[in-house]
Design an enzyme around this catalytic site. Sequence first.
Site, PDB file in Angstrom:
ATOM      1  N   ASP A 248      -9.378 -54.705  -4.432  1.00 25.35           N
ATOM      2  CA  ASP A 248      -8.961 -53.566  -3.625  1.00 25.35           C
ATOM      3  C   ASP A 248      -7.521 -53.719  -3.154  1.00 25.35           C
ATOM      4  O   ASP A 248      -6.977 -54.809  -3.142  1.00 25.35           O
ATOM      5  CB  ASP A 248      -9.874 -53.444  -2.401  1.00 25.35           C
ATOM      6  CG  ASP A 248     -11.136 -52.682  -2.755  1.00 25.35           C
ATOM      7  OD1 ASP A 248     -11.158 -52.063  -3.830  1.00 25.35           O
ATOM      8  OD2 ASP A 248     -12.093 -52.729  -1.956  1.00 25.35           O
ATOM      9  N   LYS A 270      -7.423 -48.384  -3.404  1.00 27.19           N
ATOM     10  CA  LYS A 270      -7.661 -47.041  -2.884  1.00 27.19           C
ATOM     11  C   LYS A 270      -6.769 -46.863  -1.671  1.00 27.19           C
ATOM     12  O   LYS A 270      -6.850 -47.624  -0.730  1.00 27.19           O
ATOM     13  CB  LYS A 270      -9.131 -46.897  -2.468  1.00 27.19           C
ATOM     14  CG  LYS A 270     -10.050 -46.720  -3.653  1.00 27.19           C
ATOM     15  CD  LYS A 270     -11.435 -46.385  -3.207  1.00 27.19           C
ATOM     16  CE  LYS A 270     -12.104 -47.591  -2.790  1.00 27.19           C
ATOM     17  NZ  LYS A 270     -13.312 -48.036  -2.737  1.00 27.19           N
ATOM     18  N   MET A 383      -9.859 -48.409  10.021  1.00 23.18           N
ATOM     19  CA  MET A 383      -9.175 -47.220   9.491  1.00 23.18           C
ATOM     20  C   MET A 383      -8.914 -46.221  10.615  1.00 23.18           C
ATOM     21  O   MET A 383      -9.109 -45.025  10.450  1.00 23.18           O
ATOM     22  CB  MET A 383     -10.017 -46.581   8.376  1.00 23.18           C
ATOM     23  CG  MET A 383     -10.167 -47.511   7.175  1.00 23.18           C
ATOM     24  SD  MET A 383     -11.341 -46.927   5.958  1.00 23.18           S
ATOM     25  CE  MET A 383     -12.894 -47.506   6.642  1.00 23.18           C
TER      26      MET A 383
HETATM   27  N1  SAH Z   1     -14.431 -54.596   4.346  1.00 23.81           N
HETATM   28  C1  SAH Z   1     -13.274 -54.658   5.210  1.00 23.81           C
HETATM   29  C2  SAH Z   1     -12.913 -53.327   5.784  1.00 23.81           C
HETATM   30  C3  SAH Z   1     -12.471 -52.334   4.762  1.00 23.81           C
HETATM   31  S1  SAH Z   1     -11.950 -50.851   5.473  1.00 23.81           S
HETATM   32  C4  SAH Z   1     -13.537 -55.678   6.315  1.00 23.81           C
HETATM   33  O1  SAH Z   1     -14.644 -56.159   6.465  1.00 23.81           O
HETATM   34  O2  SAH Z   1     -12.589 -56.026   7.014  1.00 23.81           O
HETATM   35  C5  SAH Z   1     -10.214 -51.096   5.604  1.00 23.81           C
HETATM   36  C6  SAH Z   1      -9.818 -51.250   7.058  1.00 23.81           C
HETATM   37  O3  SAH Z   1     -10.100 -52.564   7.495  1.00 23.81           O
HETATM   38  C7  SAH Z   1      -8.362 -51.078   7.313  1.00 23.81           C
HETATM   39  O4  SAH Z   1      -8.005 -49.710   7.422  1.00 23.81           O
HETATM   40  C8  SAH Z   1      -8.209 -51.770   8.640  1.00 23.81           C
HETATM   41  O5  SAH Z   1      -8.690 -50.977   9.698  1.00 23.81           O
HETATM   42  C9  SAH Z   1      -9.175 -52.922   8.482  1.00 23.81           C
HETATM   43  N2  SAH Z   1      -8.489 -54.140   8.032  1.00 23.81           N
HETATM   44  C10 SAH Z   1      -8.605 -54.781   6.872  1.00 23.81           C
HETATM   45  N3  SAH Z   1      -7.855 -55.886   6.846  1.00 23.81           N
HETATM   46  C11 SAH Z   1      -7.251 -55.964   8.050  1.00 23.81           C
HETATM   47  C12 SAH Z   1      -6.351 -56.868   8.649  1.00 23.81           C
HETATM   48  N4  SAH Z   1      -5.919 -57.968   7.996  1.00 23.81           N
HETATM   49  N5  SAH Z   1      -5.936 -56.613   9.906  1.00 23.81           N
HETATM   50  C13 SAH Z   1      -6.369 -55.545  10.577  1.00 23.81           C
HETATM   51  N6  SAH Z   1      -7.213 -54.648  10.060  1.00 23.81           N
HETATM   52  C14 SAH Z   1      -7.654 -54.858   8.802  1.00 23.81           C
END
Ligand code: SAH
Length: 464
Positions: A248, A270, A383
Amino acid sequence: MKHFPVFLSIKGQRIVVSGGGEAAVAKLRLLLKTEASLDVYAPDASQDIQTWATDNRLTWHPRALAQGDVDGAALFYAADEDQTEDARTSSLARDAGVLVNIVDNLHDSQFITPAIVDRDPVTVAIGTEGAAPVLARAIKADLEERLSPNLGMLARVGKTFRKAAEALPWGRARRDFWADYYFKSGPRVETKGEIAAEQALDELLFAHLAAEKQSGHVAFVGAGPGDPELLTLKARKALDTADVVIYDRLVAPEILELARREAQLIDAGKTPFGQQTPQNAINDLIVTHAQKGALVVRLKSGDPTVFGRLDEEIEACDAHAVTWHVVPGITAASAAVASIGQSLTKRGRNSGVRFLTGHDVAGFADHDWRDLVKPGEVAAIYMGKKAARFIQGRLIMHGADGTTAVTVIENASRPNQRVVASTLATLPADLADAALDGPALTFVGLTPRAASAALTKFQQQEQA
Ligand code: SAH
């Protein structure tokens, strides 16, 4: 990297050493293991060198190095242990266009000789660019202990069998075969010599061919929030063995680096509100590769079970009878909350925490806001950046106080992590000021633990 490690082909090439003392002998001990032809220039040479010369293992020229002596050589060692002489000989070599090493003079050397663990043809070279010879020696000692003295024999026999092993299909089948040889059946017979090793290979190939008709498999793997050290050991193992990695947008490049070198990397990024790889196309990719027999790692940021559309991909696998398993990862909320020194739940404050998404397929996501505005409640909003104003409006409409703490953590666990400590009333303005452009996690109801001290609105948190 100031020095790039390569393995130089020196079979039949000339290596020239100037010097006849201890430094020269130390280098020659190593060089004698090679298939190069060795020329030593020294008016006086130690007994070792004279014996090697008598045994025709090198040529000793009993005089100082002169112009022309180095011409056409592959490497030159200045080992006279005398600064003036080393400078003289190394400049002759350099003029002749030959790579120069001056013993104990890293600065003026064009190459350095690593610490070597020799299980020819398996050779491990260890270098610290002169920073820590003690460390290099410790690593060498460790490897010497761990690698069987017969490993070289196993590898030599293995090499002659590579053609035969092509009867197995390329990829996982062939890798499994070699892993079995080097780590199981090989070590069992290694002390019995080459014939036994050849026999073991024959039997192993027969067994593997019989077990062929491998079907593929999909591992849904959590890549964590970005810091490669937050990967699980299982995730690393999966990356190590993957034939195909479908990743991703948010998966950090440092993590992709860990994928097996031969693995095919496919970007299924995406972008929210932007160009998307349609989910159906991703499902197809996963299934098609698995059906070809590949070990597919479907790499998702954070934890695959959190806002990862995991179920759709699992259903696609099930529909095609492709086997799968899930490797959990550290979700962004865990990494983000760690960075502000707070807990997701706390006795007496909140006995539960909500993971929400700021937007879903239909746009900004609606939730049961009434529950969220109760004092002490904590919500981790994924998000949520673009939806900040919407979330603010909904919460205030349902009675939330404008002073409710809101903390936004961008790039949690990454070197460019930033923390914006805000309140519900000022959230959209604070976010606009901060101009975040990375993934961000919004906490409603949490404030950074350092906040009372000296927190500026946009605290730059450089990671140690
Ligand atoms: N499966 C992922 C989430 C996917 S949705 C998880 O468990 O973290 C994508 C969202 O995750 C982003 O829009 C943001 O809100 C959050 N996200 C992912 N990586 C991040 C990071 N390193 N720091 C802060 N937010 C993060």
